[in-house]
Scaffold this motif. Structure first.
Motif, PDB file in Angstrom:
ATOM      1  N   VAL A 370       0.843  -1.199   0.000  1.00 10.84           N
ATOM      2  CA  VAL A 370       0.000   0.000   0.000  1.00 10.84           C
ATOM      3  C   VAL A 370       0.874   1.244   0.000  1.00 10.84           C
ATOM      4  O   VAL A 370       0.623   2.205  -0.743  1.00 10.84           O
ATOM      5  CB  VAL A 370      -0.952  -0.008   1.214  1.00 10.84           C
ATOM      6  CG1 VAL A 370      -1.747   1.296   1.283  1.00 10.84           C
ATOM      7  CG2 VAL A 370      -1.896  -1.196   1.142  1.00 10.84           C
ATOM      8  N   ALA A 371       1.914   1.235   0.837  1.00 15.95           N
ATOM      9  CA  ALA A 371       2.830   2.376   0.868  1.00 15.95           C
ATOM     10  C   ALA A 371       3.495   2.569  -0.490  1.00 15.95           C
ATOM     11  O   ALA A 371       3.621   3.698  -0.986  1.00 15.95           O
ATOM     12  CB  ALA A 371       3.883   2.158   1.952  1.00 15.95           C
ATOM     13  N   TYR A 372       3.902   1.462  -1.116  1.00 20.55           N
ATOM     14  CA  TYR A 372       4.544   1.552  -2.425  1.00 20.55           C
ATOM     15  C   TYR A 372       3.581   2.116  -3.467  1.00 20.55           C
ATOM     16  O   TYR A 372       3.950   2.977  -4.278  1.00 20.55           O
ATOM     17  CB  TYR A 372       5.024   0.165  -2.860  1.00 20.55           C
ATOM     18  CG  TYR A 372       5.511   0.115  -4.286  1.00 20.55           C
ATOM     19  CD1 TYR A 372       6.805   0.490  -4.619  1.00 20.55           C
ATOM     20  CD2 TYR A 372       4.660  -0.307  -5.320  1.00 20.55           C
ATOM     21  CE1 TYR A 372       7.248   0.464  -5.932  1.00 20.55           C
ATOM     22  CE2 TYR A 372       5.086  -0.335  -6.632  1.00 20.55           C
ATOM     23  CZ  TYR A 372       6.381   0.048  -6.932  1.00 20.55           C
ATOM     24  OH  TYR A 372       6.805   0.016  -8.233  1.00 20.55           O
ATOM     25  N   HIS A 373       2.323   1.651  -3.436  1.00 22.87           N
ATOM     26  CA  HIS A 373       1.347   2.123  -4.418  1.00 22.87           C
ATOM     27  C   HIS A 373       1.113   3.625  -4.289  1.00 22.87           C
ATOM     28  O   HIS A 373       1.131   4.357  -5.288  1.00 22.87           O
ATOM     29  CB  HIS A 373       0.028   1.376  -4.244  1.00 22.87           C
ATOM     30  CG  HIS A 373      -1.114   1.992  -4.982  1.00 22.87           C
ATOM     31  ND1 HIS A 373      -1.258   1.906  -6.344  1.00 22.87           N
ATOM     32  CD2 HIS A 373      -2.162   2.749  -4.545  1.00 22.87           C
ATOM     33  CE1 HIS A 373      -2.334   2.572  -6.725  1.00 22.87           C
ATOM     34  NE2 HIS A 373      -2.900   3.087  -5.638  1.00 22.87           N
ATOM     35  N   LEU A 374       0.904   4.111  -3.050  1.00 18.32           N
ATOM     36  CA  LEU A 374       0.646   5.539  -2.859  1.00 18.32           C
ATOM     37  C   LEU A 374       1.879   6.370  -3.210  1.00 18.32           C
ATOM     38  O   LEU A 374       1.763   7.443  -3.815  1.00 18.32           O
ATOM     39  CB  LEU A 374       0.213   5.800  -1.422  1.00 18.32           C
ATOM     40  CG  LEU A 374      -1.161   5.237  -1.033  1.00 18.32           C
ATOM     41  CD1 LEU A 374      -1.414   5.400   0.458  1.00 18.32           C
ATOM     42  CD2 LEU A 374      -2.264   5.902  -1.833  1.00 18.32           C
TER      43      LEU A 374
END
Length: 547
Positions: A370-374
């Motif tokens: 999720v952190a990577y996507h954002l």
């Protein structure tokens, strides 16, 4: 000599000093003390109406004294607008019966009622009964009122809702007065006349037990709200309503809700499209909150700041919910995005988000994917911070180039570092708290890949970094000015590399490591006192700190 100097101070400077130093509590006594210093000060104090316009009334005093104080300050204040603060003492500090206290509320209202057209600020701290008695006897027009603060004392949670009718009135029309900022603690305001003028409303319901319908009724009376903050107790509930009601707030720009377990019932009732700032800090995230937030994100295209904080009891690594349909959600105006401890339902939503204009990203306790996507959706990031990410595998995700970040902070697992290219990075802070084993290779890869012009470098808990790794990194970061290394394998070998070399022989070209270094902090490492002393002696221009 001192007296001569005091008399030389210009009157306008004296007035500025008196205004700055004036205490909002018991300002009258402060002004009386100033007037006793000398004749000049007495003339300045007595001749300035604005100095006397802040009236603070301690109801523990005798009523004749309070009446004289109000009369005197009103006379000195002339036609200036007034700030009125009324404070009733606690039960333990009272010397009168309940009936005498009620009589004081009525008397006080009669004393100040005539000055209501000049009020610009009103504050009151008292118990519910005496507050109601005061308002029942202090009805009138307040055309200049811009701030109102009411805090009820000693309200028990079991007492239910404390509704308080605000009797202040405004004329109807274009010249109805300034917008009003209102703050209430332990009570819910009712506005027979004033509601349309309220643009900022803060309500703390921690000590009472309102129902959603009570909150909706309050908001319906304030159709022009620009800012609304609702604060509840930890895990407090407000209950579902049988008949859904919509509360249109077309002017709302700033919405904050904290503490309530079932805040979705009030959030779901609100209707707004111009929201700029959203902050939700609650005990529990029910699945329906995903739909409410998605609706807000899709409809509020001018939203610039989002802050979502959940409970430490929510599962961070739960699987996707069944029936989930992937529909991308773009937040085109968001500049700052923060979330912490989101549950499975919200994580689904966050995996849909795109933040093309985000400049600040802060993520706590979320899966790494999720952190990577954002992060990868935020091409304009200036600052990115990641705390205690869950080590969810990224499945061969490509490296994301972040062209503009000034600062990157990672605390916890450092896996995300492997997927970042930041060629213009100025500050890097890495704190390993999870025993991550690929630190050396990931830091080396980032430096080799990005060659960032780092000015600040902070490495904490990097036990896998050897002296050889540290020296390799520092040689490739010549612009570093501030350095901190803690809980690492750093020894005298690194210190000798940082020390200024001996005067070179003729023709030799010997450079110093980190030539721009101004300060360095080493703690919980393995250098010797001799190594530290030699380093400090060789580069005295650097501020060295050891612990």
């Amino acid at each position: 000599m001192v007296d001569i100097i005091v008399k030389r101070i210009p009157t306008e400077i004296l007035l500025q000093i008196f205004h700055i130093c004036k205490d909002c509590q018991d300002s009258a006594q402060y002004l009386f003390n100033l007037s006793l210093v000398c004749r000049l000060w007495r003339e300045v104090v007595q001749g300035c109406p604005t100095l006397w316009s802040d009236i603070w009334l301690d109801v523990s005093s005798d009523m004749p004294k309070l009446e004289r104080q109000v009369k005197y300050q009103l006379e000195r204040a002339g036609d200036t607008l007034l700030s009125l603060a009324i404070e009733f003492p606690s039960h333990s500090a009272r010397r009168w019966t309940e009936q005498e206290c009620a009589a004081r509320s009525v008397q006080l209202a009669e004393v100040v009622r005539g000055s209501m057209p000049r009020w610009k600020l009103f504050r009151m701290r008292a118990y519910l009964r005496e507050t109601r008695l005061f308002f029942d006897n202090c009805v009138g027009h307040t055309p200049h009122l811009s701030h109102i603060t009411i805090a009820l004392s000693d309200i028990k949670f079991e007492a239910g809702v404390s509704r308080l009718s605000i009797p202040f009135q405004r004329p109807v029309g274009a010249d109805s007065g300034p917008p009003i900022q209102a703050s209430f603690m332990s009570c819910l305001p009712i506005y027979p006349s004033l509601g349309a003028s309220i643009t900022s409303l803060e309500v703390d319901v921690t000590s009472i037990h309102p129902h959603t319908s009570d909150l909706i009724a309050m908001l319906l009376s304030c159709p022009n709200l620009v800012r609304y903050h609702l604060r509840g107790g930890f895990g407090q509930t407000i209950g579902i309503i049988s008949d859904p009601v919509q509360v249109p707030l077309p002017h709302l720009l700033d919405l904050r809700v904290s503490g309530l377990r079932d805040s979705v019932y009030i959030l779901g009732a609100l209707r707004f499209e111009g929201l700029r700032s959203l902050s939700i800090d609650v005990f529990y995230f029910p699945p329906v909150l995903q739909d409410i937030l998605e609706s807000i994100f899709r409809s509020c295209t001018l939203l610039t700041a989002v802050n979502i904080n959940g409970s430490m009891f929510d599962r961070l690594d739960a699987p996707l919910l069944s029936g989930f349909t992937w529909q991308p959600v773009v937040l085109p105006s968001v500049k700052q995005f923060t979330f912490s401890r989101a549950n499975a339902a919200l994580l689904q939503l966050f995996r849909q988000l795109s933040l093309p204009c985000a400049q600040t990203l802060e993520i706590h306790r979320a899966p790494c994917d999720v952190a990577y996507h954002l992060m990868s959706s935020s091409a304009q990031l200036a600052s990115a911070s990641f705390f205690e990410l869950v080590d969810a595998p990224l499945h061969h995700a490509p490296i994301t180039t972040l062209p503009n970040p000034d600062t990157i902070v990672i605390v916890g697992s450092l896996e995300l570092l492997s997927y970042i290219d930041a060629p213009n990075l100025c500050a890097l802070s890495l704190t390993n708290t999870k025993g991550y084993h690929n630190i050396a290779s990931n830091i080396r890869s980032l430096i080799e890949r990005s060659t960032p012009p780092l000015r600040k470098l902070r490495l904490i808990g990097v036990h896998q970094l050897t002296d050889e790794d540290l020296i390799w990194c520092l040689r490739r970061l010549p612009f570093v000015e501030e350095l901190e290394i803690g809980s690492s394998l750093l020894s005298d070998i690194t210190l000798r590399a940082l020390a200024a070399p001996s005067p070179p022989k003729q023709g030799a070209d010997v450079g110093v490591l980190l030539p721009r270094l101004r300060s360095a902090n080493f703690w919980d490492n393995y250098p010797t006192p001799h190594g530290l002393a030699a380093l400090a002696a060789s580069r005295s221009a650097v501020a060295w700190t050891y612990d």
